[in-house]
Design a protein around this motif. Structure first.
Motif, PDB file in Angstrom:
ATOM      1  N   PRO A   1       7.561  -5.395   2.376  1.00 14.45           N
ATOM      2  CA  PRO A   1       8.882  -5.462   2.424  1.00 14.45           C
ATOM      3  C   PRO A   1       9.785  -5.949   1.266  1.00 14.45           C
ATOM      4  CG  PRO A   1       8.148  -6.395   4.367  1.00 14.45           C
ATOM      5  CD  PRO A   1       7.253  -6.230   3.434  1.00 14.45           C
ATOM      6  N   ASP A   2       9.298  -6.751   0.212  1.00 17.61           N
ATOM      7  CA  ASP A   2       9.726  -6.996  -1.066  1.00 17.61           C
ATOM      8  C   ASP A   2       9.727  -5.841  -1.810  1.00 17.61           C
ATOM      9  OD1 ASP A   2      10.177  -9.920  -0.639  1.00 17.61           O
ATOM     10  OD2 ASP A   2       8.381 -10.351  -1.704  1.00 17.61           O
ATOM     11  N   GLY A   3       8.986  -4.782  -1.680  1.00 14.47           N
ATOM     12  CA  GLY A   3       8.933  -3.547  -2.553  1.00 14.47           C
ATOM     13  C   GLY A   3      10.254  -2.940  -2.447  1.00 14.47           C
ATOM     14  N   ILE A   4      11.030  -3.063  -1.189  1.00 14.93           N
ATOM     15  CA  ILE A   4      12.156  -2.428  -1.142  1.00 14.93           C
ATOM     16  C   ILE A   4      13.594  -3.196  -0.821  1.00 14.93           C
ATOM     17  CG2 ILE A   4      11.138  -0.337  -0.302  1.00 14.93           C
ATOM     18  CD1 ILE A   4      11.572  -1.007   2.637  1.00 14.93           C
ATOM     19  N   GLY A   5      13.367  -4.526  -0.845  1.00 12.05           N
ATOM     20  CA  GLY A   5      14.382  -5.456  -0.809  1.00 12.05           C
ATOM     21  C   GLY A   5      14.809  -6.034   0.520  1.00 12.05           C
ATOM     22  N   ASP A   6      13.913  -5.936   1.415  1.00 10.80           N
ATOM     23  CA  ASP A   6      14.257  -6.423   2.792  1.00 10.80           C
ATOM     24  C   ASP A   6      14.393  -7.947   2.902  1.00 10.80           C
ATOM     25  OD1 ASP A   6      13.970  -6.557   5.505  1.00 10.80           O
ATOM     26  OD2 ASP A   6      12.391  -5.706   5.955  1.00 10.80           O
ATOM     27  N   ARG A   7      15.269  -8.299   3.562  1.00  7.67           N
ATOM     28  CA  ARG A   7      15.796  -9.866   3.378  1.00  7.67           C
ATOM     29  C   ARG A   7      15.477 -10.562   4.694  1.00  7.67           C
ATOM     30  NH1 ARG A   7      18.797  -8.110  -0.907  1.00  7.67           N
ATOM     31  NH2 ARG A   7      19.676  -9.766  -1.515  1.00  7.67           N
ATOM     32  N   ARG A   8      14.888  -9.798   5.725  1.00  8.77           N
ATOM     33  CA  ARG A   8      14.666 -10.438   6.888  1.00  8.77           C
ATOM     34  C   ARG A   8      13.198 -10.897   6.967  1.00  8.77           C
ATOM     35  NH1 ARG A   8      16.251  -5.516  10.726  1.00  8.77           N
ATOM     36  NH2 ARG A   8      14.370  -4.974   9.397  1.00  8.77           N
ATOM     37  N   PRO A   9      12.808 -12.107   7.652  1.00 17.25           N
ATOM     38  CA  PRO A   9      11.667 -12.601   7.583  1.00 17.25           C
ATOM     39  C   PRO A   9      11.033 -12.017   8.984  1.00 17.25           C
ATOM     40  CG  PRO A   9      13.114 -14.300   8.421  1.00 17.25           C
ATOM     41  CD  PRO A   9      14.026 -13.095   7.866  1.00 17.25           C
ATOM     42  N   GLN A  10       9.849 -11.733   9.020  1.00 18.65           N
ATOM     43  CA  GLN A  10       9.211 -11.129  10.301  1.00 18.65           C
ATOM     44  C   GLN A  10       9.163 -12.209  11.367  1.00 18.65           C
ATOM     45  OE1 GLN A  10       8.286  -7.961  11.322  1.00 18.65           O
ATOM     46  NE2 GLN A  10       9.443  -7.233   9.603  1.00 18.65           N
ATOM     47  N   ASN A  11       9.128 -13.387  11.004  1.00 17.21           N
ATOM     48  CA  ASN A  11       8.859 -14.381  12.098  1.00 17.21           C
ATOM     49  C   ASN A  11       9.345 -15.677  11.269  1.00 17.21           C
ATOM     50  OD1 ASN A  11       7.680 -16.010  14.232  1.00 17.21           O
ATOM     51  ND2 ASN A  11       6.363 -16.916  12.826  1.00 17.21           N
ATOM     52  N   LEU A  12      10.450 -16.249  12.258  1.00 14.94           N
ATOM     53  CA  LEU A  12      10.982 -17.302  11.801  1.00 14.94           C
ATOM     54  C   LEU A  12      10.503 -18.550  12.565  1.00 14.94           C
ATOM     55  CD1 LEU A  12      13.553 -18.431   9.947  1.00 14.94           C
ATOM     56  CD2 LEU A  12      15.032 -18.101  11.641  1.00 14.94           C
ATOM     57  N   PRO A  13       9.648 -19.359  12.025  1.00 17.11           N
ATOM     58  CA  PRO A  13       9.160 -20.603  13.039  1.00 17.11           C
ATOM     59  C   PRO A  13      10.223 -21.524  13.314  1.00 17.11           C
ATOM     60  CG  PRO A  13       7.807 -20.180  11.004  1.00 17.11           C
ATOM     61  CD  PRO A  13       9.035 -19.280  10.624  1.00 17.11           C
ATOM     62  N   GLY A  14       9.905 -21.875  14.573  1.00 19.39           N
ATOM     63  CA  GLY A  14      10.950 -22.917  15.335  1.00 19.39           C
ATOM     64  C   GLY A  14      12.012 -22.125  16.147  1.00 19.39           C
ATOM     65  N   THR A  15      11.688 -20.876  16.398  1.00 17.55           N
ATOM     66  CA  THR A  15      12.586 -19.776  17.141  1.00 17.55           C
ATOM     67  C   THR A  15      11.839 -19.104  18.252  1.00 17.55           C
ATOM     68  OG1 THR A  15      12.576 -17.913  15.628  1.00 17.55           O
ATOM     69  CG2 THR A  15      14.166 -19.675  15.278  1.00 17.55           C
ATOM     70  N   TRP A  16      12.356 -18.855  19.289  1.00 10.15           N
ATOM     71  CA  TRP A  16      11.729 -18.000  20.309  1.00 10.15           C
ATOM     72  C   TRP A  16      12.528 -16.797  20.508  1.00 10.15           C
ATOM     73  CZ3 TRP A  16       7.523 -16.372  22.159  1.00 10.15           C
ATOM     74  CH2 TRP A  16       7.454 -15.864  23.326  1.00 10.15           C
ATOM     75  N   ASP A  17      13.749 -16.995  21.508  1.00 11.50           N
ATOM     76  CA  ASP A  17      14.689 -15.658  21.841  1.00 11.50           C
ATOM     77  C   ASP A  17      15.632 -15.580  20.985  1.00 11.50           C
ATOM     78  OD1 ASP A  17      15.655 -17.965  22.827  1.00 11.50           O
ATOM     79  OD2 ASP A  17      15.704 -16.887  24.695  1.00 11.50           O
ATOM     80  N   GLN A  18      16.031 -16.779  19.991  1.00  9.68           N
ATOM     81  CA  GLN A  18      17.031 -16.813  19.267  1.00  9.68           C
ATOM     82  C   GLN A  18      16.920 -15.883  17.961  1.00  9.68           C
ATOM     83  OE1 GLN A  18      14.836 -19.200  19.813  1.00  9.68           O
ATOM     84  NE2 GLN A  18      15.906 -21.240  19.397  1.00  9.68           N
ATOM     85  N   TYR A  19      15.962 -15.111  17.770  1.00  8.56           N
ATOM     86  CA  TYR A  19      15.388 -14.491  16.446  1.00  8.56           C
ATOM     87  C   TYR A  19      14.488 -13.414  16.981  1.00  8.56           C
ATOM     88  CZ  TYR A  19      14.479 -12.753  11.859  1.00  8.56           C
ATOM     89  OH  TYR A  19      14.513 -12.097  10.539  1.00  8.56           O
ATOM     90  N   PRO A  20      14.636 -12.072  16.529  1.00  5.54           N
ATOM     91  CA  PRO A  20      13.579 -11.057  16.795  1.00  5.54           C
ATOM     92  C   PRO A  20      12.401 -11.071  16.163  1.00  5.54           C
ATOM     93  CG  PRO A  20      15.291 -10.254  15.453  1.00  5.54           C
ATOM     94  CD  PRO A  20      15.656 -11.522  15.770  1.00  5.54           C
ATOM     95  N   ASN A  21      11.540 -12.274  16.434  1.00  4.51           N
ATOM     96  CA  ASN A  21      10.263 -12.182  16.043  1.00  4.51           C
ATOM     97  C   ASN A  21       9.174 -11.328  16.208  1.00  4.51           C
ATOM     98  OD1 ASN A  21      10.967 -14.894  14.435  1.00  4.51           O
ATOM     99  ND2 ASN A  21      10.639 -16.106  16.543  1.00  4.51           N
ATOM    100  N   TRP A  22       8.614 -10.690  15.230  1.00  7.32           N
ATOM    101  CA  TRP A  22       7.574  -9.773  15.467  1.00  7.32           C
ATOM    102  C   TRP A  22       8.234  -8.401  15.906  1.00  7.32           C
ATOM    103  CZ3 TRP A  22       4.166 -12.517  12.937  1.00  7.32           C
ATOM    104  CH2 TRP A  22       4.178 -13.883  13.204  1.00  7.32           C
ATOM    105  N   ARG A  23       9.431  -8.175  15.888  1.00  6.18           N
ATOM    106  CA  ARG A  23      10.096  -6.898  16.315  1.00  6.18           C
ATOM    107  C   ARG A  23      10.664  -6.107  15.302  1.00  6.18           C
ATOM    108  NH1 ARG A  23      13.099  -9.442  21.354  1.00  6.18           N
ATOM    109  NH2 ARG A  23      13.095 -11.097  19.971  1.00  6.18           N
TER     110      ARG A  23
END
Length: 683
Positions: A630-652
């Motif tokens: 994702p760095d190769g095209i400037g993606d800004r969103r982490p795939q997983n945000l530790p410390g979250t469950w349903d607050q963030y779309p981890n792995w999706r």
């Protein structure tokens, strides 16, 4: 208000007993600080190892029995030898001890000198009448370094959608990526997330790090059209292509999240129809050979899958007789569910074939390593492995991490740990089988939390992570198995050794040829002024990257957007201004170093800075350099945000560009920005 009383420390006898079973009574969160484990944590860890300390006088009795057992023992249950040298445990036997060695290759020998690599059996008879039988693991002294220096791509496979995938990336997409990256980009490897079998159910836990089984892969990654029997299925299977197309379009064209459950439901229906197609003679013979080669492990896995369809995905809630994989009731259920057991066995076979094809595509494209697979640290307590291998797991315990500077409450990962005593008694049979299965289709294996080969933080059920303790494993034996199986496969091993690592671990891994993991933002002079570590201060035997799936993409790190994201989700422990200031200061130090080294070329821009970061990685002696795709095209969103469950779309999340627009595999292959970044490494 009265402060809570500290937990009672273990008594002297309990401490001695714990030490004899590898259970720690204290730990060091920092070199200058020691924290005592509670007597409760130690007692419960011992209980999980089958040591009863609850009754009056039980501690003293157990201590006496353990000391007597160890004093009389001629050999430990597993002995380790490296290379052609006689294993130390055998060399230390009393003079005149007779040995009888039965090698894995079927030879019989009277000494342990110059044994071939393998897992052998040794019997010893001492002059004083004591006898012993032990497993003898002989491994090469270390893994050879991969040829030359290489760079490669890091990607979460589900996030890599092509215009042919069914709503999430699949194994044909992986083969396409590897073939293109090897031939066009000159990449040496592609590293992916764990592809282990997930726990079924709605909704499925999307995390690839809490699987049902680490031994077998997940058929959700199959490219259905590449299954040979697909061409002969009836028209109902083709109708599912329209549903698959809608799932793909929802993600790529309409901004929807990846819906793993919907993808699997569609693929499962298709595979049910494909399963109705009889196998041809050659395919049937290959399938039968596969089942025979996988043996009881595959039968157990497929049986669990069939029983989970009937009784739910947590075996603890099944009818009592079915909770035992060896019970007569389970054998009867396996016969009654024979068609479902066959269905799930066949899915493993099909997935194994496509995994093998992906590695073959990578090697044919010129990659010296190929596909780097990821081994999760553990399995779900209700899943297939925990059911089939119950005797190897510590009941009532969960793996986690103690409190540290980053998490004052510690961590509980919800994964049952292996019992070190049962592993040793078996000659590490389940660990060997696990590794051998993964190395079937891996050019390298990334071992998540590789420190777990040495010790794991055990958290008693119903207790917070702060009330856990470390339990030690025989690291020499675990490493010997890892090196042995990797060498058999001609593969390399990369250990994820980020975070707190006890002294001696990295040195032991390096001695055996196991690479480490170095992430740019963490590489500082922690023993000195804590400034960014200059390139020549990095280690060579590592995979060096700018970020990982658990960290912000480089664009978000440079802009500070990761702080804003955490603030929006209520994850900051300090004020937003303080967090912004610290992040800005951290980034400024790296920017200053990159500028001083002359690594920022052309007009200042985000893209130029990301390229500079990778020029910096190229300046280090690291023999492997990984580019987070994702760095190769400037993606800004982490795939997983530790410390979250349903607050963030981890792995999706699908891979996206700087504007958040999903980008297909086909578009990635034509991205000028990605090519420019790879050109930095090629240069």
């Amino acid at each position: 208000m009265t402060a809570p009383r500290p937990a009672e420390p273990p008594s002297e006898d309990l401490s001695r007993l714990a030490a004899l079973h590898g259970v720690a009574t204290s730990y060091h969160p920092s070199p200058d600080r020691t924290v005592a484990a509670s007597a409760t944590a130690v007692t419960l860890a011992l209980a999980a190892l089958g040591v009863d300390t609850a009754a009056p006088g039980a501690v003293r009795a157990a201590l006496t029995a353990r000391e007597r057992e160890l004093g009389a023992r001629l050999l430990p249950p597993t002995v380790v030898g490296w290379g052609a040298r006689t294993p130390a445990a055998l060399a230390a036997l009393p003079e005149g001890t007779r040995l009888h060695v039965r090698t894995e290759q079927g030879e019989t020998r009277a000494s342990a000198e110059h044994l071939p690599p393998g897992v052998h059996e040794v019997a010893a008879a001492a002059p004083d009448g004591r006898t012993a039988r032990a497993h003898l693991i002989v491994a090469p002294t270390g893994l050879p370094a991969p040829p030359g220096r290489s760079y490669g791509l890091l990607v979460q496979l589900y996030s890599l959608l092509s215009r042919r995938s069914w709503g999430m990336g699949d194994l044909a997409d992986l083969a396409e990526l590897a073939g293109w990256a090897g031939r066009v980009l000159g990449a040496g490897f592609v590293q992916v997330n764990p592809l282990h079998a997930a726990v079924p159910g709605l909704p499925t836990d999307p995390s690839p790090y809490r699987p049902s089984s680490r031994r077998f892969p997940d058929p959700v990654h199959l490219r259905i059209e590449d299954v040979p029997e697909f061409a002969y299925a009836d028209d109902r299977v083709r109708a599912l292509l329209e549903r698959a197309g809608r799932l793909r379009e929802e993600v790529l064209d309409k901004g929807a999240l990846i819906d793993r459950d919907a993808v699997w439901e569609t693929k499962r229906e298709a595979l049910e129809l494909v399963h109705e197609v009889p196998l041809g003679p050659g395919r049937r013979a290959a399938y039968d050979d596969f089942r025979a080669g996988q043996g009881r492990a595959l039968q157990d896995h497929a049986t669990w899958c069939a029983l989970a369809e009937a009784h739910g995905a947590d075996w603890h809630r099944w009818p009592a007789p079915l909770r035992d994989p060896r019970s007569p009731d389970t054998a009867r259920a396996r016969r009654e569910l024979a068609d479902r057991v066959d269905f799930h066995s066949r899915l493993v076979w099909l997935t194994d074939a496509q995994l093998t094809a992906a590695q073959r595509a990578a090697r044919e494209a010129g990659m010296p390593v190929g596909i780097v697979h990821d081994l999760a640290v553990g399995v779900h307590p209700g899943g297939a492995d925990a059911w089939a291998q119950q005797e190897y797991f510590a009941a009532g315990m969960s793996v986690g991490a103690p409190p540290d500077a980053f998490n004052a409450r510690g961590q509980d990962w919800g994964l049952p740990p292996w019992r070190p005593d049962r592993l040793a008694d078996s000659g590490y049979a389940p660990f060997r089988a696990l590794l051998r299965g993964l190395f079937r289709y891996a050019g390298a294996l990334r071992v998540d939390h590789v420190m777990g080969l040495f010790r794991l933080w055990w958290v008693p059920e119903g207790h917070p992570p702060t009330e856990g303790t470390y339990v030690r494993y025989d690291a020499e034996a675990m490493l010997a198995v890892l090196v042995l199986e990797a060498s058999r496969a001609g593969a390399m091993v990369i250990g994820e050794d980020l975070g707190t690592v006890e002294p001696g671990v990295r040195e032991a891994l390096r001695e055996r040829g196991v690479y480490g993991t170095s992430v740019l933002w963490f590489e500082r002079d922690w023993d000195g002024d804590r400034r960014p570590l200059p390139p020549d201060g990095w280690r060579a035997d590592c995979l060096a990257t700018a970020t990982t799936h658990d960290l912000p993409p480089t664009a978000a790190r440079l802009s500070g957007e990761h702080v804003e994201l955490r603030d929006s989700l209520g994850l900051l422990t300090r004020s937003l201004e303080e967090e912004r200031a610290e992040a800005a200061a951290d980034t400024a130090e790296w920017r200053e170093l990159l500028g001083r080294l002359g690594l920022v070329r052309g007009a200042a821009s985000e893209e130029a800075e990301i390229q500079a970061v990778h020029r910096y990685l190229l300046r280090t002696p690291a023999r492997m350099i990984g580019v987070w795709l994702p760095d190769g095209i400037g993606d800004r969103r982490p795939q997983n945000l530790p410390g979250t469950w349903d607050q963030y779309p981890n792995w999706r999340l699908p891979i996206a560009d700087a504007r958040g627009r999903p980008v297909t595999l086909e578009e990635l292959a034509g991205s000028a920005r990605l090519r420019a970044l790879i050109d930095v490494l090629r240069g």
